[in-house]
Design a protein around this motif. Structure first.
Motif, PDB file in Angstrom:
ATOM      1  N   ARG A   9     -71.689   6.956 107.315  1.00  0.00           N
ATOM      2  CA  ARG A   9     -72.670   5.862 107.294  1.00  0.00           C
ATOM      3  C   ARG A   9     -73.592   5.973 108.509  1.00  0.00           C
ATOM      4  O   ARG A   9     -74.816   5.839 108.389  1.00  0.00           O
ATOM      5  CB  ARG A   9     -71.955   4.511 107.281  1.00  0.00           C
ATOM      6  CG  ARG A   9     -72.898   3.304 107.244  1.00  0.00           C
ATOM      7  CD  ARG A   9     -72.093   2.007 107.193  1.00  0.00           C
ATOM      8  NE  ARG A   9     -71.225   1.883 108.357  1.00  0.00           N
ATOM      9  CZ  ARG A   9     -71.620   1.381 109.537  1.00  0.00           C
ATOM     10  NH1 ARG A   9     -72.868   0.974 109.696  1.00  0.00           N
ATOM     11  NH2 ARG A   9     -70.764   1.304 110.532  1.00  0.00           N
ATOM     12  N   ARG A  10     -73.005   6.238 109.669  1.00  0.00           N
ATOM     13  CA  ARG A  10     -73.815   6.397 110.876  1.00  0.00           C
ATOM     14  C   ARG A  10     -74.676   7.650 110.795  1.00  0.00           C
ATOM     15  O   ARG A  10     -75.802   7.683 111.299  1.00  0.00           O
ATOM     16  CB  ARG A  10     -72.906   6.436 112.102  1.00  0.00           C
ATOM     17  CG  ARG A  10     -72.239   5.093 112.393  1.00  0.00           C
ATOM     18  CD  ARG A  10     -71.152   5.218 113.440  1.00  0.00           C
ATOM     19  NE  ARG A  10     -70.495   3.937 113.656  1.00  0.00           N
ATOM     20  CZ  ARG A  10     -69.287   3.803 114.174  1.00  0.00           C
ATOM     21  NH1 ARG A  10     -68.589   4.888 114.515  1.00  0.00           N
ATOM     22  NH2 ARG A  10     -68.759   2.600 114.344  1.00  0.00           N
ATOM     23  N   HIS A  13     -77.708   6.801 108.909  1.00  0.00           N
ATOM     24  CA  HIS A  13     -78.624   6.047 109.772  1.00  0.00           C
ATOM     25  C   HIS A  13     -79.392   6.980 110.711  1.00  0.00           C
ATOM     26  O   HIS A  13     -80.604   6.837 110.901  1.00  0.00           O
ATOM     27  CB  HIS A  13     -77.834   5.019 110.597  1.00  0.00           C
ATOM     28  CG  HIS A  13     -77.254   3.918 109.778  1.00  0.00           C
ATOM     29  ND1 HIS A  13     -76.321   3.020 110.268  1.00  0.00           N
ATOM     30  CD2 HIS A  13     -77.452   3.559 108.474  1.00  0.00           C
ATOM     31  CE1 HIS A  13     -75.989   2.167 109.314  1.00  0.00           C
ATOM     32  NE2 HIS A  13     -76.656   2.474 108.219  1.00  0.00           N
ATOM     33  N   SER A  40     -75.657   1.611 115.763  1.00  0.00           N
ATOM     34  CA  SER A  40     -74.999   2.589 114.899  1.00  0.00           C
ATOM     35  C   SER A  40     -75.225   4.010 115.406  1.00  0.00           C
ATOM     36  O   SER A  40     -74.288   4.813 115.473  1.00  0.00           O
ATOM     37  CB  SER A  40     -75.524   2.453 113.467  1.00  0.00           C
ATOM     38  OG  SER A  40     -74.951   3.432 112.625  1.00  0.00           O
ATOM     39  N   GLN A  43     -73.260   4.667 118.560  1.00  0.00           N
ATOM     40  CA  GLN A  43     -71.859   4.929 118.252  1.00  0.00           C
ATOM     41  C   GLN A  43     -71.667   6.362 117.770  1.00  0.00           C
ATOM     42  O   GLN A  43     -70.674   7.014 118.107  1.00  0.00           O
ATOM     43  CB  GLN A  43     -71.361   3.948 117.194  1.00  0.00           C
ATOM     44  CG  GLN A  43     -71.133   2.533 117.718  1.00  0.00           C
ATOM     45  CD  GLN A  43     -70.059   2.485 118.792  1.00  0.00           C
ATOM     46  OE1 GLN A  43     -69.000   3.110 118.670  1.00  0.00           O
ATOM     47  NE2 GLN A  43     -70.336   1.757 119.868  1.00  0.00           N
TER      48      GLN A  43
END
Length: 292
Positions: A9-10, A13, A40, A43
């Motif tokens: 998911r990151r 992004h 995001s 991270q």
């Protein structure tokens, strides 16, 4: 040493920011707050222990590590999507469908011969052949809508994985009434001044580039015409263009004797290159590679 794996998911992004060139535009595209998107990506940088962006005001430019992740990350996301779809189909006990894309330089009969070992080995799998232009083929393999791409010419596969699965001898197809038709073989030098039929213009097809280079090595600049009938067997090009065509069909009369295929000298071999998504596994593909 601790293994580091990017959160998908990151990663998505990060790719959105990299492609948009700014966190603001990427946040709008993803329907996220800019703060959430920035957090995001931060991270992800922490997960990978790498700085991915050089932030300059509202703009974000990729570092060297970011450029590498953008290239690798696209293929990783595509592979993750392909794996998810495959698992979903298996779990639902849906019929397995294996899609093979091929460029116009390979006709469906040639594709069938290449795929026959896998067709025989996987009796419960359905196979679909799709003819596609080279740029469409690459995009379809990258996004997972095509499981295996086949094209003529051997070139670096870029973001894909690849292997040569066959070499074919190149011959010459001419209209039956052509001056070269009675000959058993033709020297490539004798094609100077002839119209040569291609399926795609040079610069858009590796196979066209390969053929044009062969003519130039023989000492002449080829005069080419692009076939106006796409999707037909390459050996039919002399009928629709009146030109000669390079083919891989066996020598002899074809198409009810209206076209003659002649051996070309010196011998010229062209490879068939298979392309597939990196980071994926396929038993069907393994059979094809093993049979090559």
């Amino acid at each position: 040493m601790t293994q580091r794996f990017p959160d998908l998911r990151r990663l998505r992004h990060f790719i959105a920011v990299a492609e948009a060139g700014s966190f603001t535009r990427a946040a709008e595209d993803l329907h996220l707050s800019q703060q959430a998107l920035s957090s995001s990506v931060q991270q992800l940088e922490k997960e990978l222990a790498a700085t991915l962006f050089a932030r300059e005001g509202r703009r974000a430019s990729l570092t060297r590590a970011g450029q590498l992740l953008l290239s690798e990350g696209r293929t990783l996301l595509a592979a993750a999507h392909t794996v998810a779809v495959h698992v979903e189909r298996i779990a639902a006990e849906a019929e397995e469908v294996y899609v093979v894309g091929h460029t116009p330089a390979l006709d469906t009969a040639e594709v069938y011969v290449l795929m026959e070992p896998a067709i025989d080995a996987f009796a419960s799998t359905s196979f679909t052949f799709r003819q596609m232009f080279p740029d469409q083929l690459t995009a379809a393999v990258l996004d997972g809508t095509v499981q295996l791409g086949l094209r003529r010419g051997v070139v670096p596969p870029g973001d894909l994985a690849g292997a040569v699965v066959r070499y074919d001898r190149v011959r010459l197809a001419v209209p039956a009434g052509h001056r070269l038709a009675p000959q058993r073989s033709v020297d490539i030098h004798d094609l100077a001044g002839e119209h040569i039929a291609l399926w795609a213009p040079p610069g858009t097809s590796y196979y066209s580039d390969f053929l044009m280079s062969a003519c130039r090595r023989a000492g002449f600049e080829p005069d080419y015409v692009v076939s106006r009938v796409q999707g037909a067997a390459t050996v039919a090009a002399p009928l629709t263009t009146g030109a000669v065509a390079f083919v891989t069909t066996p020598a002899g009369p074809v198409l009810d004797g209206r076209v003659t295929v002649i051996d070309l000298e010196p011998s010229l071999l062209v490879g068939v290159q298979a392309l597939w998504q990196r980071h994926t596994a396929s038993a069907v593909r393994d059979v094809i590679i093993a049979a090559s």
